[in-house]
Design an enzyme around this catalytic site. Structure first.
Site, PDB file in Angstrom:
ATOM      1  N   ARG A 105       0.910  -1.166  -0.137  1.00 22.60           N
ATOM      2  CA  ARG A 105      -0.128   0.013  -0.120  1.00 22.60           C
ATOM      3  C   ARG A 105       0.918   1.276  -0.036  1.00 22.60           C
ATOM      4  NH1 ARG A 105      -4.069  -0.681   4.627  1.00 22.60           N
ATOM      5  NH2 ARG A 105      -4.840   1.504   4.117  1.00 22.60           N
ATOM      6  N   GLN A 131      -9.579   9.278   8.518  1.00 19.54           N
ATOM      7  CA  GLN A 131      -9.467   7.907   8.941  1.00 19.54           C
ATOM      8  C   GLN A 131      -8.317   7.489   7.954  1.00 19.54           C
ATOM      9  OE1 GLN A 131     -13.355   5.981  10.049  1.00 19.54           O
ATOM     10  NE2 GLN A 131     -13.866   7.341   8.539  1.00 19.54           N
ATOM     11  N   HIS A 167      -6.185   7.606  12.108  1.00 16.73           N
ATOM     12  CA  HIS A 167      -5.677   5.998  12.036  1.00 16.73           C
ATOM     13  C   HIS A 167      -4.381   6.072  11.627  1.00 16.73           C
ATOM     14  CE1 HIS A 167     -10.044   4.563  11.982  1.00 16.73           C
ATOM     15  NE2 HIS A 167      -9.847   4.905  12.973  1.00 16.73           N
ATOM     16  N   CYS A 178      11.414   2.014  21.091  1.00 18.82           N
ATOM     17  CA  CYS A 178      11.622   3.273  21.644  1.00 18.82           C
ATOM     18  C   CYS A 178      10.607   4.513  21.474  1.00 18.82           C
ATOM     19  CB  CYS A 178      12.822   3.960  21.235  1.00 18.82           C
ATOM     20  SG  CYS A 178      13.162   4.427  19.442  1.00 18.82           S
ATOM     21  N   GLY A 191     -17.113  10.180   2.332  1.00 14.06           N
ATOM     22  CA  GLY A 191     -16.635   8.853   1.920  1.00 14.06           C
ATOM     23  C   GLY A 191     -16.285   7.900   2.842  1.00 14.06           C
ATOM     24  N   THR A 192     -17.237   7.818   3.722  1.00 19.65           N
ATOM     25  CA  THR A 192     -16.736   6.876   5.012  1.00 19.65           C
ATOM     26  C   THR A 192     -18.123   6.029   5.141  1.00 19.65           C
ATOM     27  OG1 THR A 192     -16.269   6.302   7.165  1.00 19.65           O
ATOM     28  CG2 THR A 192     -17.078   8.490   6.802  1.00 19.65           C
TER      29      THR A 192
HETATM   30  C1  BV8 Z   1     -10.731   1.939  19.646  1.00 15.26           C
HETATM   31  C2  BV8 Z   1      -5.832   0.322  10.014  1.00 15.26           C
HETATM   32  C3  BV8 Z   1     -10.764   2.436  21.783  1.00 15.26           C
HETATM   33  C4  BV8 Z   1      -5.120   1.240   9.132  1.00 15.26           C
HETATM   34  C5  BV8 Z   1      -8.172   0.627  10.335  1.00 15.26           C
HETATM   35  C6  BV8 Z   1     -18.182   0.583  19.499  1.00 15.26           C
HETATM   36  C7  BV8 Z   1     -18.949  -0.281  18.769  1.00 15.26           C
HETATM   37  C8  BV8 Z   1     -18.515  -1.459  18.149  1.00 15.26           C
HETATM   38  C9  BV8 Z   1     -17.120  -1.572  18.018  1.00 15.26           C
HETATM   39  C10 BV8 Z   1     -16.186  -0.909  18.715  1.00 15.26           C
HETATM   40  C11 BV8 Z   1     -16.735   0.156  19.332  1.00 15.26           C
HETATM   41  N1  BV8 Z   1     -15.534   0.799  19.687  1.00 15.26           N
HETATM   42  C12 BV8 Z   1     -14.326   0.390  19.335  1.00 15.26           C
HETATM   43  C13 BV8 Z   1     -14.882  -0.774  18.434  1.00 15.26           C
HETATM   44  C14 BV8 Z   1     -13.993  -1.841  17.913  1.00 15.26           C
HETATM   45  C15 BV8 Z   1     -13.341  -1.245  16.724  1.00 15.26           C
HETATM   46  C16 BV8 Z   1     -14.404  -1.049  15.606  1.00 15.26           C
HETATM   47  O1  BV8 Z   1     -14.921  -0.048  15.284  1.00 15.26           O
HETATM   48  N2  BV8 Z   1     -14.780  -2.207  15.240  1.00 15.26           N
HETATM   49  C17 BV8 Z   1     -16.116  -2.101  14.316  1.00 15.26           C
HETATM   50  C18 BV8 Z   1     -15.590  -2.701  12.758  1.00 15.26           C
HETATM   51  C19 BV8 Z   1     -17.180  -3.268  14.701  1.00 15.26           C
HETATM   52  N3  BV8 Z   1     -12.490  -0.002  16.793  1.00 15.26           N
HETATM   53  C20 BV8 Z   1     -11.256  -0.131  17.149  1.00 15.26           C
HETATM   54  O2  BV8 Z   1     -10.527  -0.939  17.460  1.00 15.26           O
HETATM   55  C21 BV8 Z   1     -10.741   1.424  17.362  1.00 15.26           C
HETATM   56  N4  BV8 Z   1     -10.209   1.499  18.345  1.00 15.26           N
HETATM   57  O3  BV8 Z   1     -11.986   1.958  19.457  1.00 15.26           O
HETATM   58  O4  BV8 Z   1     -10.085   2.108  20.585  1.00 15.26           O
HETATM   59  C22 BV8 Z   1     -10.636   3.690  22.268  1.00 15.26           C
HETATM   60  C23 BV8 Z   1     -11.352   4.719  21.570  1.00 15.26           C
HETATM   61  C24 BV8 Z   1     -11.190   6.101  21.750  1.00 15.26           C
HETATM   62  C25 BV8 Z   1     -10.559   6.548  22.935  1.00 15.26           C
HETATM   63  C26 BV8 Z   1     -10.239   5.408  23.680  1.00 15.26           C
HETATM   64  C27 BV8 Z   1     -10.165   4.049  23.481  1.00 15.26           C
HETATM   65  C28 BV8 Z   1      -9.610   1.442  16.273  1.00 15.26           C
HETATM   66  C29 BV8 Z   1      -9.944   1.615  14.721  1.00 15.26           C
HETATM   67  C30 BV8 Z   1      -8.754   1.398  13.821  1.00 15.26           C
HETATM   68  C31 BV8 Z   1      -9.164   0.930  12.446  1.00 15.26           C
HETATM   69  N5  BV8 Z   1      -7.993   0.916  11.675  1.00 15.26           N
HETATM   70  N6  BV8 Z   1      -7.139   0.030   9.556  1.00 15.26           N
HETATM   71  C32 BV8 Z   1      -5.180   0.724   7.383  1.00 15.26           C
HETATM   72  O5  BV8 Z   1      -4.730  -0.500   7.238  1.00 15.26           O
HETATM   73  O6  BV8 Z   1      -5.770   1.511   6.781  1.00 15.26           O
HETATM   74  S1  BV8 Z   1      -9.633   0.441  10.002  1.00 15.26           S
HETATM   75  C33 BV8 Z   1     -10.182   0.755   8.330  1.00 15.26           C
HETATM   76  O7  BV8 Z   1     -11.351   1.402   8.348  1.00 15.26           O
HETATM   77  C34 BV8 Z   1      -9.631   2.204   7.561  1.00 15.26           C
HETATM   78  O8  BV8 Z   1      -8.561   2.550   8.562  1.00 15.26           O
HETATM   79  C35 BV8 Z   1     -10.421   2.983   7.461  1.00 15.26           C
HETATM   80  O9  BV8 Z   1     -10.038   4.288   7.731  1.00 15.26           O
HETATM   81  C36 BV8 Z   1     -11.526   2.616   8.512  1.00 15.26           C
HETATM   82  C37 BV8 Z   1     -12.751   3.259   7.954  1.00 15.26           C
HETATM   83  O10 BV8 Z   1     -13.287   2.588   6.978  1.00 15.26           O
HETATM   84  P1  BV8 Z   1     -13.931   3.783   5.722  1.00 15.26           P
HETATM   85  O11 BV8 Z   1     -12.919   4.437   5.554  1.00 15.26           O
HETATM   86  O12 BV8 Z   1     -15.083   4.181   6.248  1.00 15.26           O
HETATM   87  O13 BV8 Z   1     -14.085   2.669   4.317  1.00 15.26           O
HETATM   88  P2  BV8 Z   1     -15.058   1.827   3.934  1.00 15.26           P
HETATM   89  O14 BV8 Z   1     -14.577   1.120   2.805  1.00 15.26           O
HETATM   90  O15 BV8 Z   1     -15.804   1.309   5.066  1.00 15.26           O
HETATM   91  O16 BV8 Z   1     -16.338   2.916   3.377  1.00 15.26           O
HETATM   92  C38 BV8 Z   1     -16.094   3.620   2.072  1.00 15.26           C
HETATM   93  C39 BV8 Z   1     -17.208   4.493   1.944  1.00 15.26           C
HETATM   94  O17 BV8 Z   1     -16.796   5.533   0.801  1.00 15.26           O
HETATM   95  C40 BV8 Z   1     -18.505   3.686   1.389  1.00 15.26           C
HETATM   96  O18 BV8 Z   1     -19.506   4.159   1.945  1.00 15.26           O
HETATM   97  C41 BV8 Z   1     -18.735   4.060  -0.115  1.00 15.26           C
HETATM   98  O19 BV8 Z   1     -19.909   4.035  -0.504  1.00 15.26           O
HETATM   99  C42 BV8 Z   1     -17.858   5.350  -0.004  1.00 15.26           C
HETATM  100  N7  BV8 Z   1     -17.415   5.567  -1.369  1.00 15.26           N
HETATM  101  C43 BV8 Z   1     -16.942   4.863  -2.589  1.00 15.26           C
HETATM  102  N8  BV8 Z   1     -16.355   5.621  -3.381  1.00 15.26           N
HETATM  103  C44 BV8 Z   1     -16.808   6.604  -3.282  1.00 15.26           C
HETATM  104  C45 BV8 Z   1     -17.340   6.841  -1.963  1.00 15.26           C
HETATM  105  N9  BV8 Z   1     -17.678   8.149  -1.519  1.00 15.26           N
HETATM  106  C46 BV8 Z   1     -17.379   9.160  -2.510  1.00 15.26           C
HETATM  107  N10 BV8 Z   1     -17.060   9.306  -3.714  1.00 15.26           N
HETATM  108  C47 BV8 Z   1     -16.366   7.856  -4.097  1.00 15.26           C
HETATM  109  N11 BV8 Z   1     -15.961   7.931  -5.371  1.00 15.26           N
END
Ligand code: BV8
Length: 235
Positions: A58, A92, A110, A121, A177-178
């Site tokens: 990536r 994100q 993120h 370190c 876009g999320t």
């Molecule tokens: C945390 C690594 C505690 C980097 C990524 C509460 C409820 C349920 C679950 C949880 C909760 N709290 C925490 C959780 C657990 C978990 C979580 O959310 N799980 C989910 C999946 C159930 N969260 C965590 O573990 C987080 N940590 O909560 O810690 C805390 C918090 C605060 C304070 C103290 C303690 C950590 C999350 C880190 C995730 N890291 N990846 C990498 O490899 O990239 S996740 C991954 O998903 C990416 O990083 C990305 O940023 C993220 C979000 O995805 P999107 O960007 O939304 O992408 P997606 O494909 O889903 O959607 C794209 C959209 O674009 C679509 O809607 C589509 O229609 C649209 N689109 C497409 N083309 C276009 C468009 N729109 C416009 N124009 C276009 N052309």
């Protein structure tokens, strides 16, 4: 009247038209690779070489000259320059396209693919090349601890205090876009609802659509520049 503070949340959809895959669309990254294999601390502990290969590929994509900021990234940079009030762009995305487009009030909650961190370190370094299990840390010299500076599932996102303070002051919240499936980002709209205007700009209605006051659907390169133009006209 003072201009409202704006908080903008972006996701992978804004970079789709720059050639980067989203995560949860049918052709997205998680359709072919399991989160548990590459994007958790446990995956890295189990098979660091596999996780490095995923992020090296990536990172290489970001070095491809064909991958450039698009009209949506550029419009948000222009909004930051011209808006008379406060603007914070929370992304994100781990790509560097917002920064390359000129956004400066930018928070990568993120992490960033173009940075590496030493788990021994904690030093964070700009990083454009591949990482491996043998890569030494430029700060402490030890090998084996270098990892992509990204936030994996189960880890705490970056800048949460700054984001919380900006959401407290926010009068306009834009989500672009999320899919709104990853927390805590998915919960930001609920935090500001009732005191800020909330707008979703996405290719199609996301699962969170009902949590927004307004929604505008279409490709980011079309809907974002148009929305920014209208906003600046009214400012
Ligand atoms: C945390 C690594 C505690 C980097 C990524 C509460 C409820 C349920 C679950 C949880 C909760 N709290 C925490 C959780 C657990 C978990 C979580 O959310 N799980 C989910 C999946 C159930 N969260 C965590 O573990 C987080 N940590 O909560 O810690 C805390 C918090 C605060 C304070 C103290 C303690 C950590 C999350 C880190 C995730 N890291 N990846 C990498 O490899 O990239 S996740 C991954 O998903 C990416 O990083 C990305 O940023 C993220 C979000 O995805 P999107 O960007 O939304 O992408 P997606 O494909 O889903 O959607 C794209 C959209 O674009 C679509 O809607 C589509 O229609 C649209 N689109 C497409 N083309 C276009 C468009 N729109 C416009 N124009 C276009 N052309």
């Amino acid at each position: 009247m003072t201009a409202p503070s704006i908080v903008i949340l972006t996701g992978a959809g804004i970079s789709r038209e720059s050639g980067l895959a989203t995560f949860r669309d049918a052709d997205g990254i998680w359709a072919r690779i399991r989160i548990e294999d590459v994007a958790t601390p446990e995956a890295f502990a189990r098979d660091p070489a596999h996780v490095h290969a995923f992020y090296n590929a990536r990172r290489a994509q970001l070095r491809d000259p064909a991958v450039q900021p698009n009209a949506a990234h550029l419009a948000l940079a222009e909004l930051e320059r011209r808006w008379p009030g406060e603007v914070l762009l929370v992304t994100q995305n781990v790509d560097d396209l917002h920064g390359r487009a000129g956004s400066r009030k930018l928070l990568h909650m993120h992490g960033e693919l173009m940075k590496a961190r030493c788990a021994r370190c904690e030093a964070v370094h700009p990083w454009t090349d591949d990482l491996s299990t043998g890569t030494p840390c430029p700060a402490c010299g030890r090998a084996g601890g270098m990892r992509p500076h990204v936030v994996w599932f189960g880890e705490v996102p970056l800048g949460m205090d700054r984001i919380g303070a900006a959401l407290d002051r926010c009068g306009l919240f834009l989500s672009i876009g999320t899919s709104g499936q990853v927390h805590p980002a998915a919960g930001f709209v609920a935090e500001v609802r009732g005191r800020a205007r909330t707008v979703e700009l996405n290719l199609e209605p996301s699962e969170s659509r009902s949590r927004f006051d307004e929604a505008i659907h279409g490709p980011a390169t079309e809907v974002v520049p148009r929305f920014v133009r209208d906003l600046l006209r009214g400012a």
